[in-house]
Design an enzyme around this catalytic site. Structure first.
Site, mmCIF file in Angstrom:
data_model
loop_
_atom_site.group_PDB
_atom_site.id
_atom_site.type_symbol
_atom_site.label_atom_id
_atom_site.label_comp_id
_atom_site.label_asym_id
_atom_site.label_seq_id
_atom_site.Cartn_x
_atom_site.Cartn_y
_atom_site.Cartn_z
ATOM 1 C CB VAL A 1 -0.967 0.037 1.208
ATOM 2 C CG1 VAL A 1 -1.990 -1.070 1.107
ATOM 3 C CG2 VAL A 1 -0.209 -0.032 2.530
ATOM 4 C CG ASP B 1 8.602 -4.590 4.475
ATOM 5 O OD1 ASP B 1 9.039 -5.661 4.012
ATOM 6 O OD2 ASP B 1 7.513 -4.103 4.156
#
Length: 325
Positions: free
Chosen positions: A13, A39
């Site tokens: 996103v 991440d």
């Protein structure tokens, strides 16, 4: 604004873009800022076109902004090595090889990755955050993030049970000592109890910090899957007694000019109408407010484009510590 700011959301996103933009905005406002990626995609290096590691490094061309990227595999190996060293000091030599075998097996077990990554980002909050007014976390996709944020309560209760069992065991050994015989285990100075107490304090710090000194924002795209995922994430945060401060709608479709006609313009207008329905749904059904609506760019979000995205974020930065003092 709290010292620690987390941006989470469904995979893809644009969490990294928004995290870096907000960190840029904070640094531009005079706050000493650190942006941290948990991440495995390591996109922070791509945004700033500069390689980062697991120690804070200055971002070229942006005064007051540092960045670091936590490598999950490295953290996993470091986490297992710490456990191995701690246990090896407390068991017989015959048990060391069995411990090593069990730890190697645990490498791929569910939760091992999350536990290692959790230790890493809590370590940043405890040990790396002091020089900074703001620490911005670009987190893994929502499911992983929620599992991480739920660890303090889960593991805190688990450690309480381990402490109870250990104390029971030591008490039995002390009572079993007869005459001048010394018990083989003593409550005072027991290394296992000491290690369990340290872990308990670690998780208590994590839980208190995330509830009192952290702000959480969720990034979403204007499609139904992303909206549904965001709704579930808000519920997950609420269940953990954590409040989502705001929502960031990213990758919105730019409007064509009024005089544009043809198939392309028609497609864009229909897509925008659908996206507006999704944003209306977000406003009506979710408590956290929309704090930004960011349009897609034709260029990659770097440099000047990053500053444009930062300007679109209606998220407060607060004042530097020096200004408050």
């Amino acid at each position: 604004m709290e010292q620690f700011v987390f941006f989470g959301g469904k995979g893809g996103v644009g969490k990294t873009t928004v995290s870096c933009a907000y960190a840029y905005r904070c640094a531009d406002a005079g706050l000493r800022t650190l942006v941290v990626s948990t991440d495995p995609a390591h996109s922070v290096s791509d945004v700033f076109d500069q390689q980062f590691g697991d120690d804070p490094e200055s971002v070229d061309g942006v005064d007051g902004l540092d960045a670091m990227e936590i490598d999950p595999e490295d953290e996993m190996q470091r986490h297992l090595q710490e456990i191995r060293e701690g246990l090896s000091e407390q068991v017989s030599a015959a048990m060391v090889s069995e411990i090593n075998r069990q730890l190697e097996m645990s490498h791929g077990t569910p939760g091992a990755y999350e536990a290692a990554l959790f230790d890493a980002f809590v370590g940043v909050m405890r040990e790396e955050s002091e020089p900074y007014d703001r620490v911005v976390f670009d987190t893994a996709p929502t499911g992983s993030t929620l599992r991480l944020l739920g660890l303090p309560d889960f593991l805190g209760d688990w450690i309480d049970r381990l402490l109870y069992k250990r104390k029971q065991s030591i008490d039995l050994f002390e009572k079993a000592a007869i005459g001048d015989m010394e018990p083989r285990r003593l409550m005072d100075g027991d290394p296992v109890l000491e290690r369990l107490h340290r872990r308990k304090e670690f998780f208590e710090f994590a839980g208190d910090t995330m509830r009192n000194d952290a702000a959480f924002f969720l990034v979403l795209n204007p499609d139904q899957l992303s909206v549904n995922e965001t709704g579930r994430a808000i519920e997950g945060f609420t269940e953990r007694d954590l409040r989502v401060r705001g929502l960031v709608a990213n990758k919105l479709t730019p409007s064509p000019d009024d005089d544009e006609e043809g198939r392309g313009a028609t497609y864009l207008r229909e897509k925008i109408a659908t996206e507006r329905e999704r944003l209306d749904q977000v406003r009506e059904e979710f408590d956290p407010p929309l704090v930004a609506e960011i349009e897609s760019r034709t260029r990659e979000v770097r440099g000047d484009v990053l500053s444009d995205v930062a300007a679109a974020l209606d998220v407060e930065t607060g004042e530097p510590v020096s200004a408050r003092e």
